[in-house]
Design an enzyme around this catalytic site. Structure first.
Site, short mmCIF file in Angstrom:
data_model
loop_
_atom_site.label_atom_id
_atom_site.label_comp_id
_atom_site.label_asym_id
_atom_site.label_seq_id
_atom_site.Cartn_x
_atom_site.Cartn_y
_atom_site.Cartn_z
N SER A 488 0.93 -1.10 -0.10
CA SER A 488 -0.06 0.03 0.07
C SER A 488 0.83 1.19 -0.14
O SER A 488 1.84 1.35 -0.83
CB SER A 488 -0.94 0.01 1.22
OG SER A 488 -1.93 0.90 1.03
N ASP A 772 -5.14 -4.58 -3.17
CA ASP A 772 -4.05 -4.01 -2.05
C ASP A 772 -3.99 -5.17 -1.07
O ASP A 772 -5.22 -5.47 -0.36
CB ASP A 772 -4.73 -2.62 -1.71
CG ASP A 772 -3.62 -2.06 -0.76
OD1 ASP A 772 -3.07 -2.70 -0.04
OD2 ASP A 772 -3.83 -0.68 -0.33
#
Length: 945
Positions: A488, A772
């Site tokens: 991320s 993610d």
């Protein structure tokens, strides 16, 4: 009647029919020229002729003679082209499905009851780019006889079910076959037989689906998942599947598994994934005999060519009545050589493509409409075969494709990473000697592997990570680090740093200042200005032209580029190799999840890592070169090379905040999916077969799947919808699972329901669906837990929202369940209320357990101290007031811009927390060095007294 007589009779019949339909041919489709020889044969008769055509290598899928679909072969061949037909002495009329004598049995004495060939398989063998591990493997003949169903439930209020059974064995053929439909019957009887050629070292799971035929859509009743490994080689077993014990609903079937005399197929495997031999088919159309029509405009005829299960799947070709060239460019198909492939050819604007069958018994009922079907296994290699029709000729040529793979199958580290570690150890050894004030130099086997592990957190993570790395650099610890992992928001920090090949050797204060400049600047309007939007459109169009599948994460990557850079960023992932060439920086590893659409990431997820050298899926031991990520592969071979993506597009994938579905959000909020699973999961139950067969470790339990009803399907579509995911060409497309995959390294990362459903794993998908990682697993530990990396000490920098202890607790629980060494004694949830600045865990556990140093993002002593041991004056107390725990405050994950004050406070807090715990860091480094020395001494032979 032998085959030659049958062919002559078929040819004479065809001549008579053509003379009666000559007028229709002018308006409709082309017919073969007179005097051509038919090579067609029913697939079941090809199987019955097994010992006569063994040299062809494989056969086509077949079933009962009266109900099966015939497979077409070539009606005309050039005289100079030798094409092996069914053996001349084969009596087609006398060969029937009920005659077992038609099969040639040869049980190899080196084959055990499991069907494993005597060839040795090297477990966990490292397969490098230039040395793929190959081995010969036998193929088997699987015979399945669907006998009957008992006690079927009523189909509707007025009648019983109109039942049929569909059979699908995707590892043998892309085609699904089925029985006939028995209408309005509670206890239907079929007694139909089907044949499959299977690879002995592949996990073959047969799917038997019971359907109720309907006018609108057939309703799936049950799906039986049966592992073929249960069938002893050389035996016939009768099975009863108890589908519903309460209603005594059951399916009866018979299975036979026989050895084949063919030459073994060469497979490439790492014990988890299997890559099989592939062939290439070239198809061309010759239009030289196409008649010119008296029309003012030319007429187009669209050919459609389909090879199911091939890389290309379907290709189209438009022909004009006035061609400038007689012979078209070749159309290529790449397919698994031994997977019963066939080519279907259709010409929509023509009435028919005539075809004939050498089987006289089914000639009368043969429909003349439909596609021409060519069994590809009957075509000779490296020889051109011509199929003549009235208006055009079809040219076919098959050839063997190269065996070497472009996917590395192996669990060892790639050669480039091993070379990097060798160089990095020199840097680490010198740094440890300095920071720990050691008297002697460390030997290579005394140097611990130290890693920095970060979590996600958007701009908060980006800012704090810069400060943390600056702080450990000031402590002279940065050169002790061999790996840095991120997900991320921390991937933004990492990718920015690695644009400079010597970033860790320079004062990082300049990097922090550069990040500050971008974070405090309001770029929202600039990101969506007219000029910038035009730039986005141009870049996305170019990306589509290159062959990439465009999605919202591509746009998100361009927005990230605009936020963190002043202009276009041309850097690529492979450019970061320059920062590793001399071992001058730690190796960066970026982590994402591969998931499936309309399935929760609790039910299916796979760790995928990116390094400047490779991109790979951990559980499969499958890796590709970083520059090939996004390119198209089939069965481990690179089929279409696409330009390497710029780093901003990868950042969009690594940090996609738009991939969360409602199911994932529910789990994050309540950590419970029990209620929603009732609506979104198929009902799967394990069943017992009769008779009960001896179990083997590699076998899968027989299961029955009850598909969801229409209401559940609607709920699933809503709850599982992912608004934006990255769909990337799958580099494992076409690859299959090894028969023993659950006993090998795959089991280390086996953590979800679909892992026991090999037909649904990644090799069966066209695309990877990447999201993610932070939404499913807040830390980037998994790449460091690969045993090949041998990580001794991990600095855990936490930037996630909420509890600062929970990510470590979850990681400990996860790795404990997976049987992977990781600290089990970790701070409890009660610590989350008032966490300390640093925790050391794992130091009291076994030497195989890495030591973890956790740095929560907390404001503890920083409130009163501006530096370790230096208290704040009354006028400076306001600088220590920073609330990083408030998820709705200034450091909210959705806040992409900080004020100057907020940025400086967060950077100073992160810097201080590391400096204030210098002693714990040095203690952890000493423990890691001491463990390495103890391990070295334990390997020395003991001298007897």
């Amino acid at each position: 009647m032998d085959t030659s007589e049958a062919v002559a009779a078929q040819s004479a019949t065809r001549q008579q029919e053509e003379s009666g339909n000559e007028g229709a041919e002018e308006e409709g489709g082309p017919e073969p020229e007179d005097g051509t020889a038919s090579l067609d044969a029913c697939s079941q008769e090809l199987f019955q002729a097994r010992k006569k055509v063994a040299s062809r290598g494989s056969w086509c899928l077949g079933k009962d003679k009266q109900q099966m679909r015939c497979l077409e072969s070539l009606p005309a061949v050039e005289p100079s082209t030798p094409v092996p037909l069914i053996a001349p002495d084969l009596n087609v009329a006398e060969t029937t499905m009920e005659s077992p004598a038609g099969f040639h049995k040869d049980l190899n004495s080196k084959t055990d009851p499991l069907g494993n060939v005597g060839t040795k398989w090297m477990k966990q063998r490292a397969v490098q780019w230039d040395a793929d591990y190959k081995e010969p493997s036998l193929c088997y003949l699987l015979t399945v006889r669907i006998i009957r169903m008992r006690n079927l439930p009523q189909g509707d209020f007025l009648s019983q079910s109109d039942c049929y059974v569909s059979l699908w064995l995707p590892t043998a053929s892309a085609e699904k076959v089925r029985t006939k439909t028995i209408k309005n019957c509670r206890d239907p009887v079929w007694n139909e037989t089907f044949y499959f050629r299977i690879q002995s070292q592949v996990k073959n799971v047969l799917e038997l689906t019971i359907f109720d035929e309907d006018i609108v859509q057939d309703d799936g009743h049950f799906i039986v998942l049966f592992d073929i490994a249960k069938i002893p080689l050389g035996e016939t077993i009768f099975m009863t599947f108890q589908l519903n014990p309460q209603r005594r609903e059951e399916l009866e079937a018979e299975f036979t598994l026989e050895n084949l005399l063919d030459l073994p197929e060469t497979i490439i495997t790492n014990g988890v994934v299997v890559s099989r031999e592939i062939s290439c088919l070239e198809v061309q159309v010759d239009r030289r005999r196409w008649k010119k029509k008296k029309k003012t405009h030319s007429t187009k005829h669209d050919f459609t060519f389909t090879v199911k299960g091939s890389f290309e799947e379907t290709r189209s070709l438009s022909l004009c009545c006035e061609p400038s060239f007689h012979l078209t460019d070749p159309i290529l198909f790449h397919y698994a050589k031994h997977s019963q492939p066939q080519l279907d050819i259709t010409v929509p604007k023509m009435k028919t493509l005539s075809s004939f069958c050498a089987c006289m018994s089914c000639r009368a009922g043969r429909s003349r409409n439909g596609p021409l079907t060519v069994p590809l296994n009957l075509l000779p290699f490296d020889q051109e075969v011509i199929d003549k029709h009235r208006k055009f000729d079809l040219h076919f040529k098959t050839k063997q494709c190269r065996e070497d793979l472009d996917v590395r199958l192996g669990f060892e580290l790639c050669v480039e990473e091993q070379h990097f570690l060798h160089k990095r150890k020199k840097v680490v050894a010198a740094a440890l000697k300095k920071v720990l004030q050691l008297e002697e130099d460390l030997q290579d086997d005394e140097v611990p592997v130290v890693a920095v592990m970060t979590t996600g957190g958007g701009t908060r993570a980006l800012t704090a990570m810069y400060a943390h790395l600056l702080s450990i650099q000031k402590l002279n610890v940065l050169d002790c680090i061999s790996y840095i992992t991120g997900l991320s928001g921390t991937t933004w920090t990492m990718s920015n740093l690695y644009e400079d090949p010597d970033w860790s050797q320079k004062d990082m204060e300049a990097s922090v200042s550069d990040a500050r400049k971008h974070v405090i600047k309001n770029k929202f309007l600039a990101c969506f200005s007219v000029d910038r939007l035009k730039y986005y459109v141009k870049e996305l169009h170019q990306r589509k032209q290159e062959g990439h599948k465009i999605c919202f994460t591509d746009l998100w990557g361009l927005i990230i580029e605009a936020m963190l850079h002043d202009g276009e960023d041309q850097h690529k992932l492979t450019d970061q190799q320059q920062a590793l060439s001399h071992g001058q920086n730690p190796l960066p590893i970026y982590l994402v999840l591969n998931v499936k659409d309309k399935i929760s990431n609790r039910d299916f997820r796979e760790w995928m890592e990116f390094t400047p050298y490779e991109v790979g899926l951990l559980k499969y031991g499958a890796f590709i070169r970083a520059e090939n990520f996004g390119s198209e592969f089939f069965m481990g071979r690179l089929m279409k090379k696409l330009p390497e993506s710029r780093i901003c597009f990868l950042e969009g994938i690594w940090s996609s905040v738009f991939s969360l579905n409602l199911m994932d959000a529910w789990y994050i909020s309540f950590e419970s999916e029990e209620f929603w699973h009732k609506w979104t999961q198929d009902r799967i139950i394990d069943i017992e077969e009769e008779p009960v067969l001896p179990t083997r470790p590699s076998e899968l339990t027989t299961r029955v799947v009850s598909p969801p009803d229409s209401l559940s399907t609607v709920f699933r579509d809503v709850l599982m919808l992912r608004p934006a995911v990255s769909e990337i060409h799958n580099f494992l497309k076409g690859c299959q699972m090894h028969n023993n995959y659950l006993e090998n390294e795959f089991s280390r990362w086996k953590d979800c329901e679909l892992d026991c459903h090999p037909n649904q794993l990644t090799g069966a998908a066209d695309h990877l669906t990447l999201v993610d990682t932070a939404f499913a697993f807040e830390t980037s530990y998994p790449p460091l837990m690969r045993p090949e990396r041998k990580v001794d000490l991990i600095l855990h920098f936490n930037y996630s929202s909420g509890s600062q202890i929970a990510p470590l607790i979850k990681a400990s629980k996860y790795f404990s369940e997976q049987g992977i060494p990781f600290p089990k004694i970790v701070p409890g949830e009660e610590e989350a209320k008032s966490p300390k600045e640093c925790y050391i865990v794992g130091d009291k556990e076994g030497p195989e357990t890495p030591v973890v140093l956790l740095f929560p993002l907390v404001n503890d002593t920083f409130r009163n101290y501006k530096a370790p041991g230096v208290k704040r004056s009354p006028s400076e107390m306001a600088e220590g007031e920073i609330d990083v725990a408030d998820i709705n405050g200034s450091y909210n994950i959705n806040n992409l811009r900080y004020s100057e004050e907020d940025f400086d406070k967060l950077a100073k807090l992160s810097y201080y927390n590391v400096q204030n715990n210098k002693d714990l860091i040095l203690q952890a480094l000493r423990i890691a060095v001491e463990r390495k020395k103890q391990h070295k001494n334990s390997l020395k032979p003991h001298t007897p007294l």
